[in-house]
Write a protein that holds these residues in place. Structure first.
Motif, short mmCIF file in Angstrom:
data_model
loop_
_atom_site.label_atom_id
_atom_site.label_comp_id
_atom_site.label_asym_id
_atom_site.label_seq_id
_atom_site.Cartn_x
_atom_site.Cartn_y
_atom_site.Cartn_z
N LEU A 23 41.63 33.55 53.83
CA LEU A 23 42.37 32.55 53.06
C LEU A 23 41.64 32.27 51.75
CD1 LEU A 23 43.32 29.99 55.85
CD2 LEU A 23 44.86 31.59 54.69
N ARG A 24 42.27 32.61 50.65
CA ARG A 24 41.73 32.28 49.33
C ARG A 24 42.14 30.86 48.92
NH1 ARG A 24 38.67 35.73 45.65
NH2 ARG A 24 38.45 37.72 46.75
N VAL A 25 43.27 30.41 49.43
CA VAL A 25 43.77 29.06 49.18
C VAL A 25 44.16 28.46 50.53
CG1 VAL A 25 45.45 27.67 47.91
CG2 VAL A 25 44.72 29.86 46.97
N GLY A 26 43.89 27.19 50.72
CA GLY A 26 44.25 26.54 51.98
C GLY A 26 43.22 26.68 53.06
N GLU A 27 42.06 27.27 52.73
CA GLU A 27 41.02 27.43 53.75
C GLU A 27 40.47 26.09 54.20
OE1 GLU A 27 38.80 26.58 50.15
OE2 GLU A 27 40.53 27.90 50.54
N ASP A 28 40.55 25.08 53.32
CA ASP A 28 40.07 23.74 53.70
C ASP A 28 41.03 23.07 54.67
OD1 ASP A 28 41.99 23.62 51.72
OD2 ASP A 28 40.77 22.48 50.31
N VAL A 29 42.33 23.23 54.44
CA VAL A 29 43.32 22.66 55.36
C VAL A 29 43.19 23.30 56.74
CG1 VAL A 29 45.78 22.25 55.76
CG2 VAL A 29 44.90 22.28 53.41
N ASP A 30 43.02 24.60 56.76
CA ASP A 30 42.85 25.31 58.03
C ASP A 30 41.64 24.78 58.80
OD1 ASP A 30 43.09 27.61 59.96
OD2 ASP A 30 41.20 28.18 59.00
N LEU A 31 40.52 24.58 58.11
CA LEU A 31 39.32 24.06 58.77
C LEU A 31 39.55 22.66 59.32
CD1 LEU A 31 36.33 24.08 59.54
CD2 LEU A 31 35.82 23.28 57.22
N VAL A 32 40.15 21.79 58.53
CA VAL A 32 40.41 20.41 58.97
C VAL A 32 41.29 20.40 60.21
CG1 VAL A 32 41.63 18.29 58.34
CG2 VAL A 32 40.01 19.32 56.74
N TRP A 33 42.29 21.25 60.23
CA TRP A 33 43.19 21.27 61.39
C TRP A 33 42.52 21.87 62.62
CZ3 TRP A 33 48.42 22.97 58.73
CH2 TRP A 33 48.90 21.90 57.98
N ARG A 34 41.63 22.83 62.43
CA ARG A 34 40.88 23.35 63.58
C ARG A 34 39.94 22.29 64.14
NH1 ARG A 34 37.51 27.34 61.99
NH2 ARG A 34 38.28 27.67 59.88
N LEU A 35 39.34 21.52 63.28
CA LEU A 35 38.48 20.41 63.75
C LEU A 35 39.31 19.40 64.54
CD1 LEU A 35 36.32 19.87 60.54
CD2 LEU A 35 35.48 20.69 62.75
N HIS A 36 40.48 19.08 64.05
CA HIS A 36 41.35 18.14 64.77
C HIS A 36 41.76 18.70 66.12
CE1 HIS A 36 44.63 15.38 65.65
NE2 HIS A 36 45.43 16.42 65.77
N GLU A 37 42.16 19.97 66.14
CA GLU A 37 42.60 20.59 67.40
C GLU A 37 41.48 20.65 68.43
OE1 GLU A 37 43.94 24.27 65.82
OE2 GLU A 37 45.73 23.39 64.88
N ALA A 38 40.24 20.67 67.97
CA ALA A 38 39.09 20.71 68.88
C ALA A 38 38.69 19.31 69.37
CB ALA A 38 37.90 21.37 68.18
N GLY A 39 39.41 18.28 68.92
CA GLY A 39 39.13 16.93 69.40
C GLY A 39 38.20 16.11 68.52
N HIS A 40 37.81 16.66 67.38
CA HIS A 40 36.94 15.92 66.46
C HIS A 40 37.77 14.96 65.62
CE1 HIS A 40 33.54 18.49 67.42
NE2 HIS A 40 34.29 19.55 67.20
N ARG A 41 37.09 14.01 64.98
CA ARG A 41 37.74 13.10 64.04
C ARG A 41 37.40 13.53 62.62
NH1 ARG A 41 38.89 12.32 68.60
NH2 ARG A 41 39.31 10.31 69.63
N VAL A 42 38.40 13.44 61.76
CA VAL A 42 38.23 13.67 60.33
C VAL A 42 38.80 12.46 59.62
CG1 VAL A 42 38.78 15.16 58.35
CG2 VAL A 42 38.45 16.17 60.62
N ARG A 43 38.08 11.94 58.63
CA ARG A 43 38.53 10.71 57.97
C ARG A 43 38.57 10.88 56.45
NH1 ARG A 43 39.92 7.06 61.25
NH2 ARG A 43 40.57 5.91 59.38
N TYR A 44 39.43 10.05 55.86
CA TYR A 44 39.56 9.96 54.41
C TYR A 44 39.07 8.59 53.99
CZ TYR A 44 41.91 9.64 49.84
OH TYR A 44 42.20 9.46 48.51
N ALA A 45 38.08 8.56 53.09
CA ALA A 45 37.44 7.30 52.67
C ALA A 45 37.61 7.13 51.17
CB ALA A 45 35.97 7.30 53.05
N PRO A 46 38.74 6.58 50.71
CA PRO A 46 39.03 6.54 49.28
C PRO A 46 38.24 5.49 48.49
CG PRO A 46 40.78 5.46 50.50
CD PRO A 46 39.86 6.06 51.52
N ASP A 47 37.44 4.67 49.18
CA ASP A 47 36.59 3.74 48.44
C ASP A 47 35.41 4.45 47.78
OD1 ASP A 47 35.74 4.18 51.13
OD2 ASP A 47 34.26 2.58 50.91
N ILE A 48 35.23 5.72 48.11
CA ILE A 48 34.18 6.57 47.51
C ILE A 48 34.88 7.63 46.65
CG2 ILE A 48 32.21 8.06 48.00
CD1 ILE A 48 32.29 6.68 50.87
N HIS A 49 34.44 7.79 45.41
CA HIS A 49 35.14 8.66 44.47
C HIS A 49 34.28 9.85 44.05
CE1 HIS A 49 37.78 5.07 42.89
NE2 HIS A 49 37.93 5.32 44.17
#
Length: 475
Positions: free
Chosen positions: A255-281
């Motif tokens: 994957l040249r594009v979308g490799e980050d989305v793929d990784l995030v979804w594999r982490l989710h499917e494995a039961g891990h938590r992924v978070r978005y923290a917009p107070d940090i820029h």
């Protein structure tokens, strides 16, 4: 499965859309749900309402609320320095790399991976100037492959991925690292703010940057309000990355594009938590011209097809609930009586559903009206992205009613977005830019579909369950 409590010291903040319907009865989250608390759960809520997690019961409830999207975790202060390595993939762009490295505070080791740059000497000079370590790849493999090469040289617990066209803000890695007091957390991303010149394209990007996911914190998962985060800036737990590696590769090298989305979804499917923290820029360099901006949007679109094949059911471009969809369809077809019947049916159906679960039905009319509005806006963006030639053909046909209906689909989403944001562009130029943006992205999606022989990225999903109910007395 036993719930792993949110650890002692964490606080929570309620999501802006969360509402307390009655004592111990909550509505909100993403997807939307109703959560009913037992007496023990209400006692645990009182603890969370006044301070940090201090008991197992409060920790379990905090986990439940944050997993559902009804609330968001606030980590305790860091106890000591986090164990972090900053990883920066680069392919030429030495000026941007210089700016990126200059923005780091020098607290953590930095590893730059040169992904077969043509100006290898220039990259090496910039890296040496800032005291970073350099790894050179002789064959260009894209950012995912470059990050994989970096991970072979990283021994710290945490990895802070940062693209070479980003400029970090002070303390960004420290503040993100604090979230890893949660043992289930695999990755956390900051808000990526556009760093764009004062051109028309730049002003549009500042208002609608494709990497800027907004100002609301979220748990990241497919089918939720924030379904992915980019690795333009991301801090991750190395052990979690290793656990989801494919044949030793954390990022899919295909994957040249979308490799980050793929990784995030594999982490989710494995039961891990992924978070978005917009107070940090973190700031991200954006194209100054329309060809650069629209070309990049088209490239992003090409990732939809390979992602859909790797993660079936995670990439629906439009989610349709039956009653709101029927209401919108009737309005567009200029059938007001049918639209009224469908809207009445949506209200009646929701009232019956709520009463069956002993939930107050206050505010149903407003909620259903909002659902109709969101369906109309969603249909408009879907039509612009994936059927723009058809909309254009319908616009030139006779019949003012038909033209008005099609124009509402084409113009409704960008005009609504402009009215909410009031960006630094007039409504005409903003609307034209948003339409061009959607068409470019849709063209990329169609190109990917043809290449990978799949229609999943352009198929809407029918959602038959409008609201989730947690079992009575579960908490």
């Amino acid at each position: 499965m036993k719930t792993v409590p949110l650890p002692t010291g964490f606080r929570i903040e309620l999501d802006p859309d969360a509402r307390q319907l009655s004592d111990g009865l909550w509505f909100g989250g993403s997807p939307a749900r109703v959560l009913r608390l037992t007496a023990a759960g209400r006692k645990a809520w009182q603890e969370l309402e006044t301070g940090p997690v201090a008991s197992a019961a409060a920790g379990a409830l905090a986990r439940r609320l944050t997993d559902a999207g009804l609330a968001h975790p606030i980590p305790p202060e860091l106890d000591g320095e986090p164990d972090v390595t900053v990883v920066i993939p680069v392919h030429d762009r030495t000026e941007l790399l210089e700016r990126c490295l200059a923005g780091l505070d020098g607290k953590y080791p930095v590893l730059v991976v040169d992904d077969a740059s043509l100006d290898a000497a220039g990259v090496a000079a910039v890296v040496a100037k800032h005291g970073a370590k350099l790894v050179r790849r002789e064959e260009n493999g894209g950012p995912g492959a470059a990050r994989n090469s970096a991970l072979d040289h990283v021994g710290t617990d945490l990895v802070a991925f940062l693209d070479s066209d980003c400029v970090p803000t002070p303390g960004w890695a420290d503040r993100l690292a604090a979230h890893f007091a949660d043992p289930l957390l695999a990755a956390v991303a900051p808000r990526v703010r556009p760093l764009a010149p004062d051109t028309t394209a730049g002003r549009y990007t500042r208002a609608a940057g494709s990497l800027d996911l907004g100002d609301r914190p979220a748990r990241v998962a497919p089918g939720t309000r924030t379904s992915y985060v980019p690795t333009a800036a991301l801090v991750a737990r190395r052990s979690a990355l290793t656990a989801v590696a494919l044949d030793g590769a954390v990022f899919d090298p295909a994957l040249r594009v979308g490799e980050d989305v793929d990784l995030v979804w594999r982490l989710h499917e494995a039961g891990h938590r992924v978070r978005y923290a917009p107070d940090i820029h973190v700031h991200h360099h954006e194209p100054a011209t329309w060809p650069g901006l629209l070309g990049r949007r088209a490239r992003y679109g090409t990732s939809a097809a390979p992602l859909a094949k790797r993660h079936p059911g995670s990439l629906a471009p439009l989610a349709l609930h039956p009653w709101p969809a029927l209401t919108v369809g009737a309005l567009l077809a200029r059938r007001p009586l049918l639209a009224a019947v469908a809207f009445g049916g949506s209200i009646g159906s929701m009232v019956r559903l709520l009463r069956a679960h002993d939930v107050p039905a206050d505010g149903v009319v407003r909620a259903m009206a909002s659902a109709v509005e969101q369906t109309w806006l969603g249909c408009g963006r879907y039509g612009t992205q994936f059927a723009a030639p058809l909309l254009a053909a319908l616009l030139v046909r006779r019949g003012w009613g038909r033209r008005a209906a099609v124009a509402s689909l084409l113009l409704g989403p960008p005009v609504t977005a402009w009215a909410k944001q009031r960006p630094g562009l007039d409504p005409v130029r903003y609307t034209a830019a948003a339409i061009a943006d959607d068409i470019a992205y849709g063209a990329g999606v169609w190109a990917g579909c043809l290449t990978h022989r799949t229609s999943e990225p352009v198929r809407p999903a029918l959602v038959r369950r409008p609201l989730r109910f947690d079992p009575k007395g579960e908490r």
